[in-house]
Design a protein around this motif. Sequence first.
Motif, PDB file in Angstrom:
ATOM      1  N   PHE A   1       0.878  -1.129   0.129  1.00 32.97           N
ATOM      2  CA  PHE A   1      -0.024  -0.030  -0.013  1.00 32.97           C
ATOM      3  C   PHE A   1       0.870   1.351  -0.105  1.00 32.97           C
ATOM      4  CE2 PHE A   1      -3.218   2.906   2.561  1.00 32.97           C
ATOM      5  CZ  PHE A   1      -3.917   3.195   1.303  1.00 32.97           C
ATOM      6  N   LEU A   2       1.886   1.180   0.676  1.00 33.34           N
ATOM      7  CA  LEU A   2       2.785   2.481   0.661  1.00 33.34           C
ATOM      8  C   LEU A   2       3.651   2.825  -0.729  1.00 33.34           C
ATOM      9  CD1 LEU A   2       4.991   1.787   3.605  1.00 33.34           C
ATOM     10  CD2 LEU A   2       3.666   3.627   3.487  1.00 33.34           C
ATOM     11  N   GLN A   3       3.842   1.547  -1.320  1.00 34.39           N
ATOM     12  CA  GLN A   3       4.146   1.738  -2.977  1.00 34.39           C
ATOM     13  C   GLN A   3       3.114   2.340  -3.460  1.00 34.39           C
ATOM     14  OE1 GLN A   3       6.989   1.273  -4.320  1.00 34.39           O
ATOM     15  NE2 GLN A   3       7.943  -0.430  -3.436  1.00 34.39           N
ATOM     16  N   GLN A   4       1.823   1.897  -3.548  1.00 40.38           N
ATOM     17  CA  GLN A   4       0.675   2.686  -4.120  1.00 40.38           C
ATOM     18  C   GLN A   4       0.610   4.119  -3.963  1.00 40.38           C
ATOM     19  OE1 GLN A   4      -2.552   0.237  -3.384  1.00 40.38           O
ATOM     20  NE2 GLN A   4      -1.693  -1.738  -4.336  1.00 40.38           N
ATOM     21  N   LEU A   5       0.891   4.423  -2.670  1.00 43.75           N
ATOM     22  CA  LEU A   5       0.722   5.982  -2.263  1.00 43.75           C
ATOM     23  C   LEU A   5       1.764   6.792  -2.968  1.00 43.75           C
ATOM     24  CD1 LEU A   5      -0.128   5.285   1.606  1.00 43.75           C
ATOM     25  CD2 LEU A   5      -1.633   6.306  -0.339  1.00 43.75           C
ATOM     26  N   LYS A   6       2.724   6.194  -3.372  1.00 40.66           N
ATOM     27  CA  LYS A   6       3.699   7.215  -4.039  1.00 40.66           C
ATOM     28  C   LYS A   6       4.317   8.259  -3.397  1.00 40.66           C
ATOM     29  CE  LYS A   6       2.078   6.081  -8.576  1.00 40.66           C
ATOM     30  NZ  LYS A   6       2.970   4.740  -8.767  1.00 40.66           N
ATOM     31  N   PRO A   7       4.752   7.978  -2.074  1.00 41.26           N
ATOM     32  CA  PRO A   7       5.238   9.017  -1.115  1.00 41.26           C
ATOM     33  C   PRO A   7       6.588   9.778  -1.747  1.00 41.26           C
ATOM     34  CG  PRO A   7       5.530   7.086  -0.084  1.00 41.26           C
ATOM     35  CD  PRO A   7       4.921   6.569  -1.177  1.00 41.26           C
ATOM     36  N   ASP A   8       6.513  11.036  -1.442  1.00 40.70           N
ATOM     37  CA  ASP A   8       7.914  11.764  -1.659  1.00 40.70           C
ATOM     38  C   ASP A   8       8.779  11.418  -0.361  1.00 40.70           C
ATOM     39  OD1 ASP A   8       7.083  13.055  -4.095  1.00 40.70           O
ATOM     40  OD2 ASP A   8       5.887  14.427  -2.799  1.00 40.70           O
ATOM     41  N   ILE A   9       8.422  11.313   0.628  1.00 39.46           N
ATOM     42  CA  ILE A   9       9.292  10.878   1.877  1.00 39.46           C
ATOM     43  C   ILE A   9       8.554  10.422   2.883  1.00 39.46           C
ATOM     44  CG2 ILE A   9       8.436  13.276   2.862  1.00 39.46           C
ATOM     45  CD1 ILE A   9      11.444  13.369   3.908  1.00 39.46           C
ATOM     46  N   ILE A  10       9.182   9.407   3.656  1.00 43.10           N
ATOM     47  CA  ILE A  10       8.485   8.779   4.896  1.00 43.10           C
ATOM     48  C   ILE A  10       9.216   9.223   6.153  1.00 43.10           C
ATOM     49  CG2 ILE A  10       8.219   6.567   5.987  1.00 43.10           C
ATOM     50  CD1 ILE A  10       8.135   5.245   3.233  1.00 43.10           C
ATOM     51  N   LEU A  11       8.273   9.797   7.052  1.00 37.80           N
ATOM     52  CA  LEU A  11       9.040  10.278   8.310  1.00 37.80           C
ATOM     53  C   LEU A  11       8.670   9.137   9.419  1.00 37.80           C
ATOM     54  CD1 LEU A  11       7.250  13.927   8.605  1.00 37.80           C
ATOM     55  CD2 LEU A  11       9.455  13.109   7.921  1.00 37.80           C
ATOM     56  N   SER A  12      10.135   8.822   9.907  1.00 35.79           N
ATOM     57  CA  SER A  12      10.094   7.705  10.976  1.00 35.79           C
ATOM     58  C   SER A  12      10.739   8.188  12.191  1.00 35.79           C
ATOM     59  CB  SER A  12      10.811   6.728  10.367  1.00 35.79           C
ATOM     60  OG  SER A  12      10.828   5.586  11.049  1.00 35.79           O
ATOM     61  N   ILE A  13      10.637   7.205  13.098  1.00 32.65           N
ATOM     62  CA  ILE A  13      11.502   7.605  14.605  1.00 32.65           C
ATOM     63  C   ILE A  13      12.555   6.593  14.752  1.00 32.65           C
ATOM     64  CG2 ILE A  13       9.536   8.929  15.554  1.00 32.65           C
ATOM     65  CD1 ILE A  13       8.413   6.520  16.569  1.00 32.65           C
ATOM     66  N   PRO A  14      13.467   6.656  15.559  1.00 31.60           N
ATOM     67  CA  PRO A  14      14.411   5.964  15.802  1.00 31.60           C
ATOM     68  C   PRO A  14      13.850   4.503  16.393  1.00 31.60           C
ATOM     69  CG  PRO A  14      15.062   7.953  16.864  1.00 31.60           C
ATOM     70  CD  PRO A  14      13.650   8.086  16.451  1.00 31.60           C
ATOM     71  N   TYR A  15      12.688   4.407  16.865  1.00 30.80           N
ATOM     72  CA  TYR A  15      12.051   3.093  17.177  1.00 30.80           C
ATOM     73  C   TYR A  15      11.931   2.229  16.098  1.00 30.80           C
ATOM     74  CZ  TYR A  15       8.443   0.243  19.572  1.00 30.80           C
ATOM     75  OH  TYR A  15       7.932  -1.014  19.966  1.00 30.80           O
ATOM     76  N   LEU A  16      11.547   2.855  15.080  1.00 35.15           N
ATOM     77  CA  LEU A  16      11.559   2.050  13.861  1.00 35.15           C
ATOM     78  C   LEU A  16      12.779   1.800  12.962  1.00 35.15           C
ATOM     79  CD1 LEU A  16       8.138   3.624  12.786  1.00 35.15           C
ATOM     80  CD2 LEU A  16       8.375   1.540  14.163  1.00 35.15           C
ATOM     81  N   ASP A  17      13.967   1.988  13.372  1.00 36.86           N
ATOM     82  CA  ASP A  17      15.032   1.754  12.580  1.00 36.86           C
ATOM     83  C   ASP A  17      15.452   0.444  11.940  1.00 36.86           C
ATOM     84  OD1 ASP A  17      15.948   4.349  12.786  1.00 36.86           O
ATOM     85  OD2 ASP A  17      17.449   4.073  14.357  1.00 36.86           O
ATOM     86  N   GLY A  18      14.595  -0.556  12.916  1.00 36.85           N
ATOM     87  CA  GLY A  18      14.740  -2.001  12.332  1.00 36.85           C
ATOM     88  C   GLY A  18      13.977  -2.326  11.007  1.00 36.85           C
ATOM     89  N   ILE A  19      13.017  -1.340  10.694  1.00 38.55           N
ATOM     90  CA  ILE A  19      12.202  -1.643   9.420  1.00 38.55           C
ATOM     91  C   ILE A  19      12.638  -0.574   8.277  1.00 38.55           C
ATOM     92  CG2 ILE A  19      10.401  -2.840  10.472  1.00 38.55           C
ATOM     93  CD1 ILE A  19       8.576  -0.161  10.124  1.00 38.55           C
ATOM     94  N   LYS A  20      13.780   0.111   8.906  1.00 44.38           N
ATOM     95  CA  LYS A  20      13.967   1.374   7.699  1.00 44.38           C
ATOM     96  C   LYS A  20      14.568   0.771   6.401  1.00 44.38           C
ATOM     97  CE  LYS A  20      16.966   5.595   7.785  1.00 44.38           C
ATOM     98  NZ  LYS A  20      17.766   6.437   8.465  1.00 44.38           N
ATOM     99  N   PRO A  21      15.115  -0.195   6.314  1.00 47.09           N
ATOM    100  CA  PRO A  21      15.573  -0.838   5.065  1.00 47.09           C
ATOM    101  C   PRO A  21      14.583  -1.073   4.204  1.00 47.09           C
ATOM    102  CG  PRO A  21      17.371  -1.753   6.825  1.00 47.09           C
ATOM    103  CD  PRO A  21      15.987  -1.041   7.430  1.00 47.09           C
ATOM    104  N   GLN A  22      13.376  -1.715   4.791  1.00 44.82           N
ATOM    105  CA  GLN A  22      12.142  -1.958   3.946  1.00 44.82           C
ATOM    106  C   GLN A  22      11.570  -0.468   3.503  1.00 44.82           C
ATOM    107  OE1 GLN A  22      13.389  -3.538   6.894  1.00 44.82           O
ATOM    108  NE2 GLN A  22      11.713  -5.192   7.270  1.00 44.82           N
ATOM    109  N   LEU A  23      11.317   0.330   4.301  1.00 48.65           N
ATOM    110  CA  LEU A  23      10.844   1.650   4.125  1.00 48.65           C
ATOM    111  C   LEU A  23      11.688   2.321   2.827  1.00 48.65           C
ATOM    112  CD1 LEU A  23      10.058   2.821   7.794  1.00 48.65           C
ATOM    113  CD2 LEU A  23       8.452   1.780   5.913  1.00 48.65           C
TER     114      LEU A  23
END
Length: 305
Positions: A96-118
């Motif tokens: 779904f994220l791919q379909q949204l075609k974001p210019d940027i994803i805002l994240s937090i350090p807590y989510l660094d584990g999934i950062k490569p996928q994002l």
Amino acid sequence: METRIVPENDRRTTKRGNITRRAALGLFLLPMAASAEARPLRIVCLDDGLAETLLMLGVRPVAIADREVWETWVVEPPLPPEIADVGTLLEPNLEFLQQLKPDIILSIPYLDGIKPQLERVAPVKTIGLYTEAGEPYRLAVEATRELARLTRRQAESEALIAATEACFTETRQKLAPLAARPVYIVNFLDPRNVRVYGARSLFQAVFDRIGIRNAWTGETNYWGFSTVGIDGLATASDARLAFLEPMPEGARGTLTESPVWNAMPFVRNRSIMRLPAVLMFGGLPSAARFARVLTRAMTGENGNG
């Protein structure tokens, strides 16, 4: 920790060789800034504290994580219905994220584990409100200005910061006559256990600014709370207790029958206040909301925030 915008497998070179990460960030932001003049950035925001700040700056992200959490804990500002829900925080729907075609994803350090996928979907910018530094209010101010630079809302960000400080000034004046007794801030996990907020929490930062003493002086974790049994709240005999809604199902009725609960000084003294939900891990909007709802509870004003 420096935010890596350009994935490692997308290194670019110049006549002088590999460019630095700082240069790569510049290469990324320049076209982004130029395109922002033509259309708003398509932002997916995976943290509610950052998302509430964006909304207060007049910026609507295209999606957030877990709308139900927002409606339960954030409450205000209300979330516009057109903002999509990408799923749970730790397991967002990547398709779904791919379909949204974001210019940027805002994240937090807590989510660094999934950062490569994002990063396979869009550039990721990490902004921490809660870090080892344990200064959520200072970081919330910095995050507000960082989001303003990203979205070209500098004037709005300074107005938000000033309005938050003005809220604290007004609150401090209203609560000055009631400031002698300390206050516990808790939310119930079940009829026997609570999270109690202290040092390193957003609530403590607000207390410091409005002149209220926190009754909890024990240790807290990274997020600024301790998990204790309700009997662990008997450390201050003159304390009041403010609990955050929502309460777990069945907890309210069970409490009235609990000998331990009924023996607590704040129960015997009838010094208990109910607060509507406030995002305990939020930014400036949550800090101001907490100050407002606490003032209403302590002064007996009507309204839930």
